[in-house]
Design a protein around this motif. Structure first.
Motif, PDB file in Angstrom:
ATOM      1  N   LEU A  77       0.824  -1.207   0.000  1.00  0.00           N
ATOM      2  CA  LEU A  77       0.000   0.000   0.000  1.00  0.00           C
ATOM      3  C   LEU A  77       0.861   1.261   0.000  1.00  0.00           C
ATOM      4  CD1 LEU A  77      -2.566  -1.188   2.707  1.00  0.00           C
ATOM      5  CD2 LEU A  77      -2.907  -1.147   0.225  1.00  0.00           C
ATOM      6  N   PRO A  78       0.344   2.318  -0.662  1.00  0.00           N
ATOM      7  CA  PRO A  78      -0.982   2.458  -1.290  1.00  0.00           C
ATOM      8  C   PRO A  78      -1.068   1.991  -2.733  1.00  0.00           C
ATOM      9  CG  PRO A  78       0.153   4.547  -1.395  1.00  0.00           C
ATOM     10  CD  PRO A  78       1.091   3.600  -0.665  1.00  0.00           C
ATOM     11  N   ALA A  79       0.013   1.442  -3.286  1.00  0.00           N
ATOM     12  CA  ALA A  79       0.071   1.173  -4.720  1.00  0.00           C
ATOM     13  C   ALA A  79      -1.066   0.281  -5.208  1.00  0.00           C
ATOM     14  CB  ALA A  79       1.422   0.543  -5.078  1.00  0.00           C
ATOM     15  N   VAL A  94      -5.894  -3.057   6.781  1.00  0.00           N
ATOM     16  CA  VAL A  94      -4.531  -2.519   6.797  1.00  0.00           C
ATOM     17  C   VAL A  94      -3.797  -3.019   8.035  1.00  0.00           C
ATOM     18  CG1 VAL A  94      -3.109  -0.436   6.831  1.00  0.00           C
ATOM     19  CG2 VAL A  94      -5.235  -0.474   5.517  1.00  0.00           C
ATOM     20  N   GLY A  95      -2.693  -3.734   7.820  1.00  0.00           N
ATOM     21  CA  GLY A  95      -1.870  -4.197   8.935  1.00  0.00           C
ATOM     22  C   GLY A  95      -0.970  -3.079   9.436  1.00  0.00           C
ATOM     23  N   VAL A 121      -4.935   4.366   8.247  1.00  0.00           N
ATOM     24  CA  VAL A 121      -5.797   3.340   7.669  1.00  0.00           C
ATOM     25  C   VAL A 121      -6.789   3.984   6.702  1.00  0.00           C
ATOM     26  CG1 VAL A 121      -7.534   1.569   8.181  1.00  0.00           C
ATOM     27  CG2 VAL A 121      -5.534   1.855   9.670  1.00  0.00           C
ATOM     28  N   ARG A 122      -7.402   5.084   7.117  1.00  0.00           N
ATOM     29  CA  ARG A 122      -8.336   5.798   6.246  1.00  0.00           C
ATOM     30  C   ARG A 122      -7.608   6.393   5.042  1.00  0.00           C
ATOM     31  NH1 ARG A 122     -13.099   3.673   7.237  1.00  0.00           N
ATOM     32  NH2 ARG A 122     -14.108   4.355   9.149  1.00  0.00           N
ATOM     33  N   ASP A 123      -6.437   6.972   5.284  1.00  0.00           N
ATOM     34  CA  ASP A 123      -5.681   7.597   4.193  1.00  0.00           C
ATOM     35  C   ASP A 123      -5.292   6.593   3.114  1.00  0.00           C
ATOM     36  OD1 ASP A 123      -5.850   9.995   5.539  1.00  0.00           O
ATOM     37  OD2 ASP A 123      -3.861   9.816   6.464  1.00  0.00           O
ATOM     38  N   LEU A 124      -5.089   5.335   3.510  1.00  0.00           N
ATOM     39  CA  LEU A 124      -4.702   4.288   2.569  1.00  0.00           C
ATOM     40  C   LEU A 124      -5.900   3.621   1.897  1.00  0.00           C
ATOM     41  CD1 LEU A 124      -1.839   2.621   4.642  1.00  0.00           C
ATOM     42  CD2 LEU A 124      -1.569   3.979   2.568  1.00  0.00           C
ATOM     43  N   GLY A 125      -7.093   4.083   2.226  1.00  0.00           N
ATOM     44  CA  GLY A 125      -8.297   3.500   1.646  1.00  0.00           C
ATOM     45  C   GLY A 125      -8.812   2.285   2.384  1.00  0.00           C
ATOM     46  N   GLY A 126      -8.316   2.086   3.609  1.00  0.00           N
ATOM     47  CA  GLY A 126      -8.689   0.901   4.361  1.00  0.00           C
ATOM     48  C   GLY A 126     -10.072   0.970   4.968  1.00  0.00           C
TER      49      GLY A 126
END
Length: 295
Positions: A77-79, A94-95, A121-126
């Motif tokens: 992540l985030p790729a 998201v771990g 977690v939110r920023d990564l789209g989790g």
């Protein structure tokens, strides 16, 4: 144990149509490198880019078939979100934990990936967060370092509206024989669950405690908090049996990693696609059927 509205949505996202947790675990880094057995010069020479490509294929041909997949913010992540590899219908867990652990006063302690928080977690789209904690509840009580860490993260995730899965791993102490540890293991799993719930945990990821009676004891110790069985590297057939026993005694699902894909990773993308499609994907479908009680 009551989930907030946001947590309930997270729980729905990681569950099967039957309402049980089913997550493909693909957050491993060193362990996944080791599973790529045909890499030239051995697994230690696999680059981060090659590992990222393997994770991408794992998502494409396996993870996107599951309700949810667990990924790491160091390699995947985030790729895999930005490149549209992850399907919109597959939830993202998201771990937060870094590879390895530190030892303090003879006890193991996990570490966070640097810079990763509940907000990340939110920023990564989790949709959901997962954090690993090493526990020895016979040495660690509600005032221990690990207990404070669990409470702190539970509060942080609640503040962000993120469901948190607390993963617990117990382990053998240096001055403990294998026989002593084996005898204590079922109680360590159950007592760890009780400790985590006392610290506010609402969803657990736990080791298989060894028997039907031990699973029932874990369910009682969890006091209503749903718990998923982790595969711990056992083979698929063994894990399916463990999950069936756990589900019959109060478990709420499974988080399967190496039992699904450890023999389906290759340095070749074409070979990975073949193995993941023909070997790992049917295992996932079998596991889903067991979890939802379809025979």
């Amino acid at each position: 144990m009551t989930l907030t509205t946001a947590e309930r949505r997270g729980m729905q996202a990681i569950s099967t149509p039957g309402g049980h947790m089913l997550i493909v675990a693909a957050d491993q880094r060193n362990g996944m490198k080791a599973a790529i057995h045909d890499a030239p010069q051995g697994s230690k020479n696999i680059t981060t880019e090659e590992l990222a490509q393997a994770k991408a294929d794992l998502v494409r041909y396996l993870g996107n078939l599951a309700p949810a997949i667990l990924l790491d913010p160091e390699v995947a992540l985030p790729a895999l979100v930005d490149d549209d590899v992850l399907s919109r219908s597959t939830a993202l867990v998201v771990g937060l934990d870094a590879s390895g652990f530190e030892v303090v006063d003879g006890l193991q302690h996990t570490r966070y990936v640097e810079g990763v928080t509940a907000r990340t977690v939110r920023d990564l789209g989790g949709d959901v967060a997962k954090m690993l904690f090493y526990t020895r509840p016979d040495r660690q009580g509600e005032d221990s370092r690990v207990a404070h860490q669990i409470r702190e993260l539970v509060r942080a995730c609640e503040d962000e509206g993120v469901l948190l899965i607390v993963e617990l791993l117990t382990y053998r102490l240096e001055d403990e024989s294998e026989e002593e540890y084996t005898a204590r293991f079922p109680d360590l799993v159950a007592d760890g669950a009780a400790l985590a719930v006392a610290c506010g945990s609402k969803v657990l990821k736990l080791q298989y405690p060894g028997s039907a009676a031990a699973c029932a004891a874990v369910t009682e110790a969890a006091s209503g908090a749903p718990w998923a069985v982790l595969s711990a590297g056992v083979d698929h057939e063994t894990f399916v049996g463990q999950v069936a026993t756990a589900m019959a005694n109060g478990a709420s699902g499974a988080m399967a990693g190496r039992s699904l894909w450890k023999d389906s990773l290759s340095i070749s993308s074409e070979r990975r696609q073949e193995l993941l499609t023909e070997r790992a994907a049917p295992r996932l479908m079998e596991l889903a059927a067991v979890i939802d009680g379809v025979h």
